[in-house]
Design a protein around this motif. Structure first.
Motif, PDB file in Angstrom:
ATOM      1  N   LEU A  39       0.859  -1.267  -0.216  1.00  0.00           N
ATOM      2  CA  LEU A  39       0.133  -0.069  -0.008  1.00  0.00           C
ATOM      3  C   LEU A  39       0.940   1.173  -0.054  1.00  0.00           C
ATOM      4  O   LEU A  39       0.463   2.284  -0.663  1.00  0.00           O
ATOM      5  N   SER A  40       2.012   1.206   0.572  1.00  0.00           N
ATOM      6  CA  SER A  40       3.157   2.609   0.652  1.00  0.00           C
ATOM      7  C   SER A  40       3.580   2.585  -0.648  1.00  0.00           C
ATOM      8  O   SER A  40       3.968   3.652  -0.732  1.00  0.00           O
ATOM      9  N   LEU A  41       3.730   1.618  -1.498  1.00  0.00           N
ATOM     10  CA  LEU A  41       4.162   2.015  -2.720  1.00  0.00           C
ATOM     11  C   LEU A  41       3.174   2.275  -3.721  1.00  0.00           C
ATOM     12  O   LEU A  41       3.367   2.240  -4.926  1.00  0.00           O
ATOM     13  N   GLN A  42       2.012   2.730  -3.366  1.00  0.00           N
ATOM     14  CA  GLN A  42       0.899   2.906  -4.347  1.00  0.00           C
ATOM     15  C   GLN A  42       0.324   4.368  -4.046  1.00  0.00           C
ATOM     16  O   GLN A  42       0.753   4.981  -2.891  1.00  0.00           O
ATOM     17  N   ASP A  43      -0.428   4.861  -4.768  1.00  0.00           N
ATOM     18  CA  ASP A  43      -1.051   6.211  -4.570  1.00  0.00           C
ATOM     19  C   ASP A  43      -2.498   5.991  -4.231  1.00  0.00           C
ATOM     20  O   ASP A  43      -3.407   5.801  -4.943  1.00  0.00           O
ATOM     21  N   VAL A  44      -2.778   5.669  -2.849  1.00  0.00           N
ATOM     22  CA  VAL A  44      -4.222   5.397  -2.279  1.00  0.00           C
ATOM     23  C   VAL A  44      -4.729   6.280  -1.524  1.00  0.00           C
ATOM     24  O   VAL A  44      -4.425   6.631  -0.399  1.00  0.00           O
ATOM     25  N   THR A  45      -5.874   7.158  -2.101  1.00  0.00           N
ATOM     26  CA  THR A  45      -6.443   8.181  -1.302  1.00  0.00           C
ATOM     27  C   THR A  45      -7.868   7.728  -1.209  1.00  0.00           C
ATOM     28  O   THR A  45      -8.407   6.953  -1.864  1.00  0.00           O
ATOM     29  N   VAL A  46      -8.692   8.553  -0.462  1.00  0.00           N
ATOM     30  CA  VAL A  46     -10.059   8.343  -0.403  1.00  0.00           C
ATOM     31  C   VAL A  46     -10.897   8.662  -1.765  1.00  0.00           C
ATOM     32  O   VAL A  46     -11.976   8.105  -2.205  1.00  0.00           O
ATOM     33  N   ALA A  47     -10.116   9.785  -2.466  1.00  0.00           N
ATOM     34  CA  ALA A  47     -10.683   9.878  -3.716  1.00  0.00           C
ATOM     35  C   ALA A  47     -10.703   9.030  -4.742  1.00  0.00           C
ATOM     36  O   ALA A  47     -11.482   8.571  -5.383  1.00  0.00           O
ATOM     37  N   ASN A  48      -9.356   8.391  -4.889  1.00  0.00           N
ATOM     38  CA  ASN A  48      -9.094   7.315  -6.186  1.00  0.00           C
ATOM     39  C   ASN A  48      -9.646   5.837  -5.494  1.00  0.00           C
ATOM     40  O   ASN A  48      -9.733   5.100  -6.231  1.00  0.00           O
ATOM     41  N   LEU A  49      -9.658   5.701  -4.256  1.00  0.00           N
ATOM     42  CA  LEU A  49     -10.199   4.624  -3.735  1.00  0.00           C
ATOM     43  C   LEU A  49     -11.658   3.981  -3.975  1.00  0.00           C
ATOM     44  O   LEU A  49     -11.909   2.861  -4.522  1.00  0.00           O
ATOM     45  N   SER A  50     -12.271   4.868  -4.139  1.00  0.00           N
ATOM     46  CA  SER A  50     -13.763   4.837  -4.341  1.00  0.00           C
ATOM     47  C   SER A  50     -13.805   4.371  -6.038  1.00  0.00           C
ATOM     48  O   SER A  50     -14.876   3.637  -6.428  1.00  0.00           O
ATOM     49  N   ARG A  51     -12.866   4.802  -6.680  1.00  0.00           N
ATOM     50  CA  ARG A  51     -12.982   4.446  -8.239  1.00  0.00           C
ATOM     51  C   ARG A  51     -12.153   3.121  -8.395  1.00  0.00           C
ATOM     52  O   ARG A  51     -12.119   2.673  -9.664  1.00  0.00           O
ATOM     53  N   GLY A  52     -11.542   2.831  -7.321  1.00  0.00           N
ATOM     54  CA  GLY A  52     -10.794   1.421  -7.803  1.00  0.00           C
ATOM     55  C   GLY A  52      -9.568   1.480  -8.309  1.00  0.00           C
ATOM     56  O   GLY A  52      -9.020   0.613  -8.948  1.00  0.00           O
ATOM     57  N   GLU A  53      -8.995   2.782  -8.216  1.00  0.00           N
ATOM     58  CA  GLU A  53      -7.751   3.179  -8.924  1.00  0.00           C
ATOM     59  C   GLU A  53      -6.633   3.010  -7.966  1.00  0.00           C
ATOM     60  O   GLU A  53      -6.428   3.815  -6.966  1.00  0.00           O
ATOM     61  N   LYS A  54      -5.638   2.153  -8.227  1.00  0.00           N
ATOM     62  CA  LYS A  54      -4.260   2.139  -7.410  1.00  0.00           C
ATOM     63  C   LYS A  54      -3.167   2.208  -8.358  1.00  0.00           C
ATOM     64  O   LYS A  54      -2.834   1.052  -8.988  1.00  0.00           O
ATOM     65  N   HIS A  55      -2.593   3.477  -8.415  1.00  0.00           N
ATOM     66  CA  HIS A  55      -1.291   3.471  -9.158  1.00  0.00           C
ATOM     67  C   HIS A  55      -0.219   3.129  -8.270  1.00  0.00           C
ATOM     68  O   HIS A  55       0.100   3.550  -7.282  1.00  0.00           O
ATOM     69  N   PHE A  56       0.810   2.409  -8.807  1.00  0.00           N
ATOM     70  CA  PHE A  56       2.000   2.055  -8.223  1.00  0.00           C
ATOM     71  C   PHE A  56       2.872   3.212  -8.823  1.00  0.00           C
ATOM     72  O   PHE A  56       3.299   3.561  -9.782  1.00  0.00           O
TER      73      PHE A  56
END
Length: 299
Positions: A39-56
């Motif tokens: 998780l720390s190697l990705q860009d996960v916030t409340v904004a993109n988590l709802s869209r299912g987007e997890k960028h490495f």
């Protein structure tokens, strides 16, 4: 089948008994650690988590952290908090352990009373000290005014100059029994004959302390300091209840800052990165302790 039969033979009974604990550690400790690292190697916030987007994004979160003034302040606060608590907990605990090692009538009773701060839940202790050091209704300000040491109330928990001091005092109060009991137990393992022989040879009390007590108590002291470091370095609930990291981030520790990033600012990846920094430091301390212990056993 043959492999299973060989594994379940009598000589592997120890491995079989350890297997449930290994499975438990893998599921409830190993998986969260690996998941948190990813998780720390990705860009996960409340904004993109709802869209299912997890960028490495690799180590970008860690680079961002070490350019974050609040994180650096939290790291410094954590080290200051840990070292200060360790020093005072150990010194006071050592003095009490030496005192309780003497034979007197109420030694066991005093040991039992000393365990009360350790047994009280951390949040309850935090609320007690929060009330003790409250500005208007606090007992500490009342006593200081009564003896004319201060003319007006001190903002203990709402001033950036004194808030960390109060948190340290609260944690020292909690940690003293832990140090006292472990050191007292270590003192009981030292043979009395050594002190008697030293006294016959003309050794003073201070010489016996420096040449017998401290050297033989070294393994216990190392264990107490390392365990105390681990417990203190990851303290969260005490600080969160008393100050929530304030005022002006003056009492933020790595644990409280990780919580703030994850569950108040909803920057889940940044919060995971802070937690991993904390884990890495504790892992390094654990490895150093194991090496020292193994070297001591070899010597």
């Amino acid at each position: 089948m043959r492999v299973l039969k060989r594994f379940f033979r009598h000589e592997n009974a120890g491995l079989l008994f350890a297997l449930p604990a290994c499975v438990y550690m893998l599921v409830f400790v190993g998986y969260p650690i690996i998941s948190n690292l990813l998780l720390s190697l990705q860009d996960v916030t409340v904004a993109n988590l709802s869209r299912g987007e997890k960028h490495f994004i690799g180590i970008a979160n860690y680079i961002k952290l070490f350019h974050d003034d609040v994180f650096l302040k939290s790291l410094g606060n954590t080290l200051l908090f840990t070292v200060s608590c360790l020093v005072f907990q150990f010194l006071i605990g050592f003095i009490l352990a030496l005192f309780l090692n003497k034979n007197f009538s109420f030694a066991r009773t005093v040991r039992g009373i000393l365990m009360i701060p350790w047994m009280i839940p951390m949040t309850v202790t935090a609320l007690i000290f929060k009330l003790l050091f409250a500005t208007d209704i606090g007992v500490v300000n009342y006593i200081l005014r009564s003896v004319h040491l201060i003319s007006q109330n001190i903002d203990w928990l709402t001033s950036s100059k004194t808030a960390m001091l109060v948190v340290i005092i609260a944690n020292v109060w909690i940690g003293i029994p832990f140090n006292t009991i472990l050191l007292s137990t270590g003192l009981t393992t030292i043979p009395k004959e050594l002190y008697e022989s030293a006294a016959i040879d003309g050794a003073s009390a201070s010489q016996s302390f420096w040449r017998i007590t401290l050297p033989l108590l070294r393994p216990t002291i190392e264990s107490v300091l390392v365990l105390g470091f681990i417990y203190t370095f990851k303290v969260y609930d005490l600080v969160y209840v008393m100050t929530s990291g304030g005022p002006v981030n003056s009492t933020h520790l790595l644990s409280t800052y990780s919580y703030k990033q994850s569950f108040e600012l909803f920057n889940y990846s940044i919060g995971s990165a802070v937690a991993n920094v904390l884990l890495l430091i504790l892992l390094m301390v654990g490895i150093i302790y194991l090496r020292i212990t193994m070297q001591g056993e070899e010597d």
